[in-house]
Design an enzyme around this catalytic site. Structure first.
Site, PDB file in Angstrom:
ATOM      1  N   TYR A 167       0.772  -1.269   0.030  1.00  9.89           N
ATOM      2  CA  TYR A 167       0.043   0.140   0.039  1.00  9.89           C
ATOM      3  C   TYR A 167       1.073   1.307  -0.112  1.00  9.89           C
ATOM      4  O   TYR A 167       0.540   2.285  -0.461  1.00  9.89           O
ATOM      5  CB  TYR A 167      -1.103   0.107   1.191  1.00  9.89           C
ATOM      6  N   LYS A 188      -2.887   8.870   2.673  1.00  3.61           N
ATOM      7  CA  LYS A 188      -4.111   8.537   3.317  1.00  3.61           C
ATOM      8  C   LYS A 188      -4.103   9.076   4.765  1.00  3.61           C
ATOM      9  O   LYS A 188      -4.885   9.666   5.089  1.00  3.61           O
ATOM     10  CB  LYS A 188      -4.670   7.148   3.597  1.00  3.61           C
TER      11      LYS A 188
HETATM   12  P1  NAD Z   1     -11.654   3.909  -8.636  1.00  2.54           P
HETATM   13  O1  NAD Z   1     -10.330   3.533  -9.334  1.00  2.54           O
HETATM   14  O2  NAD Z   1     -13.058   3.451  -9.222  1.00  2.54           O
HETATM   15  O3  NAD Z   1     -11.690   5.484  -8.076  1.00  2.54           O
HETATM   16  C1  NAD Z   1     -10.677   6.237  -7.991  1.00  2.54           C
HETATM   17  C2  NAD Z   1     -10.952   7.527  -8.738  1.00  2.54           C
HETATM   18  O4  NAD Z   1      -9.847   8.432  -8.633  1.00  2.54           O
HETATM   19  C3  NAD Z   1     -11.213   7.267 -10.379  1.00  2.54           C
HETATM   20  O5  NAD Z   1     -12.554   7.723 -10.474  1.00  2.54           O
HETATM   21  C4  NAD Z   1     -10.078   8.147 -10.837  1.00  2.54           C
HETATM   22  O6  NAD Z   1     -10.606   8.702 -12.201  1.00  2.54           O
HETATM   23  C5  NAD Z   1      -9.993   9.391 -10.046  1.00  2.54           C
HETATM   24  N1  NAD Z   1      -8.476   9.951 -10.227  1.00  2.54           N
HETATM   25  C6  NAD Z   1      -7.420   9.360 -10.254  1.00  2.54           C
HETATM   26  N2  NAD Z   1      -6.551  10.583 -10.604  1.00  2.54           N
HETATM   27  C7  NAD Z   1      -7.386  11.623 -10.531  1.00  2.54           C
HETATM   28  C8  NAD Z   1      -7.355  13.087 -11.187  1.00  2.54           C
HETATM   29  N3  NAD Z   1      -5.981  13.599 -11.306  1.00  2.54           N
HETATM   30  N4  NAD Z   1      -8.233  13.957 -11.107  1.00  2.54           N
HETATM   31  C9  NAD Z   1      -9.569  13.472 -10.574  1.00  2.54           C
HETATM   32  N5  NAD Z   1      -9.862  12.036 -10.182  1.00  2.54           N
HETATM   33  C10 NAD Z   1      -8.746  11.353 -10.443  1.00  2.54           C
HETATM   34  O7  NAD Z   1     -11.505   3.024  -7.254  1.00  2.54           O
HETATM   35  P2  NAD Z   1     -12.201   3.274  -5.556  1.00  2.54           P
HETATM   36  O8  NAD Z   1     -11.681   2.034  -4.948  1.00  2.54           O
HETATM   37  O9  NAD Z   1     -13.619   3.464  -5.745  1.00  2.54           O
HETATM   38  O10 NAD Z   1     -11.654   4.690  -5.130  1.00  2.54           O
HETATM   39  C11 NAD Z   1     -12.176   5.669  -4.557  1.00  2.54           C
HETATM   40  C12 NAD Z   1     -11.669   6.008  -3.349  1.00  2.54           C
HETATM   41  O11 NAD Z   1     -11.607   5.129  -2.205  1.00  2.54           O
HETATM   42  C13 NAD Z   1     -10.014   6.317  -3.221  1.00  2.54           C
HETATM   43  O12 NAD Z   1      -9.654   7.425  -2.609  1.00  2.54           O
HETATM   44  C14 NAD Z   1      -9.409   5.133  -2.824  1.00  2.54           C
HETATM   45  O13 NAD Z   1      -8.221   5.222  -2.217  1.00  2.54           O
HETATM   46  C15 NAD Z   1     -10.515   4.869  -1.465  1.00  2.54           C
HETATM   47  N6  NAD Z   1     -10.297   3.377  -1.078  1.00  2.54           N
HETATM   48  C16 NAD Z   1     -10.781   2.359  -1.743  1.00  2.54           C
HETATM   49  C17 NAD Z   1     -10.675   1.164  -1.044  1.00  2.54           C
HETATM   50  C18 NAD Z   1     -10.795  -0.122  -1.777  1.00  2.54           C
HETATM   51  O14 NAD Z   1     -10.322  -0.979  -1.296  1.00  2.54           O
HETATM   52  N7  NAD Z   1     -11.269  -0.213  -3.234  1.00  2.54           N
HETATM   53  C19 NAD Z   1     -10.682   1.078   0.356  1.00  2.54           C
HETATM   54  C20 NAD Z   1     -10.774   2.305   0.930  1.00  2.54           C
HETATM   55  C21 NAD Z   1     -10.601   3.395   0.306  1.00  2.54           C
END
Ligand code: NAD
Length: 257
Positions: A157, A164
């Protein structure tokens, strides 16, 4: 009574149907919200437009969070179209692929900068632009998405964990700055979910299995469960909650050996 009737919300971070931000968009829409979905880059525009077309009262606008002009244009459009903003969901995160596989100690200066810029500073930059529009409505609610890697070490990670940590600290400072205007700022720390972003983390399936084995609920969480928690924080039921990191992870965070 729907919880977000007559509320206007901006949702940043929808890439595809698996995105946590998309589940939040669906849940907020079901609660009566009018939505603006922003997307990053032409490559995913069609995807986001197709998804948006399945919900009522949604507009789709571009916004790469590393580009100040695009951010300014996004909020100018929201002001012109809606006159204000009631809530914002921040679900943008990015790290260079090599930084999610090699040992953390090898993180490059550029990799560190990019991860912190997209995944943490963007919340500050978006909140600064959202706040005046929310203040005009008498307040608002901002929710971002974090992960337990902010405070514990998860293999691979890496720099995203550091991002984060910065994100969660930013939530507290933003909550302090914006609270007097009635604007609440919170994070949801979600358990691991197989999304596009998660696919970039080497060994992600092993993390999922560890949650199934060890979380109190003996399972992982679904995006709809994160979305329901987001509706709570965005809507009137969460009116007394700010500067908080709400764990939606089947209880995994509580476990020791
Ligand atoms: P996802 O890939 O669907 O979403 C990530 C988003 O970030 C995408 O829509 C992408 O277009 C956007 N992004 C990246 N670079 C960017 C930029 N320069 N400008 C604007 N947008 C940008 O994946 P997700 O898992 O739904 O992630 C959403 C959030 O949830 C993230 O912050 C991720 O760290 C967090 N999260 C995810 C998990 C998991 O296990 N999937 C767990 C905890 C937290």
């Amino acid at each position: 009574m729907p919880q977000l009737t007559s509320k206007v919300g901006l949702i940043v971070g929808v890439a595809n149907k698996r995105s946590i931000a998309w589940a939040i968009a669906q849940a907020a829409s079901a609660e009566g919200a009018t939505l603006v979905l922003s997307y990053a880059g032409e490559r995913i525009e069609d995807n986001v437009r197709d998804l948006a077309a399945t919900l009522p009262n949604v507009t789709v606008l571009p916004c790469d969070v590393t580009d100040d002009e695009q951010m300014d244009a996004l909020f100018e459009s929201i002001r012109a179209e809606h006159g204000g903003l009631d809530f914002m969901v921040h679900g943008a995160a990015f790290a260079l692929r090599e930084d999610l596989a090699a040992p953390f100690v090898q993180t490059s200066r550029e990799g560190f900068r990019v991860a912190l810029d997209v995944s943490a500073y963007s919340l500050v930059a978006l909140s600064a632009r959202a706040a005046p529009l929310m203040a005009e409505r008498g307040g608002g609610s901002i929710v971002t998405l974090s992960y337990l890697g902010s405070s514990r070490v998860f293999t691979n990670y890496n720099v995203m964990g550091v991002a984060k940590a910065a994100l969660e600290a930013s939530v507290r400072y933003l909550a302090s700055d914006l609270g007097p205007q009635g604007i609440r700022v919170n994070a949801i720390s979600a358990g691991p979910i197989k999304t596009l972003a998660a696919a970039g983390i080497s060994g992600f399936s092993g993390i999922l299995q560890t949650y199934r084995d060890r979380a109190p609920l003996r399972r992982t969480v679904e995006t709809s469960e994160v979305a329901d928690a987001a509706v709570f924080l965005l809507g009137p039921a969460g009116r007394g909650v700010t500067a908080e990191v709400l764990m939606v992870d089947a209880g995994f965070h509580a476990m020791g050996v």
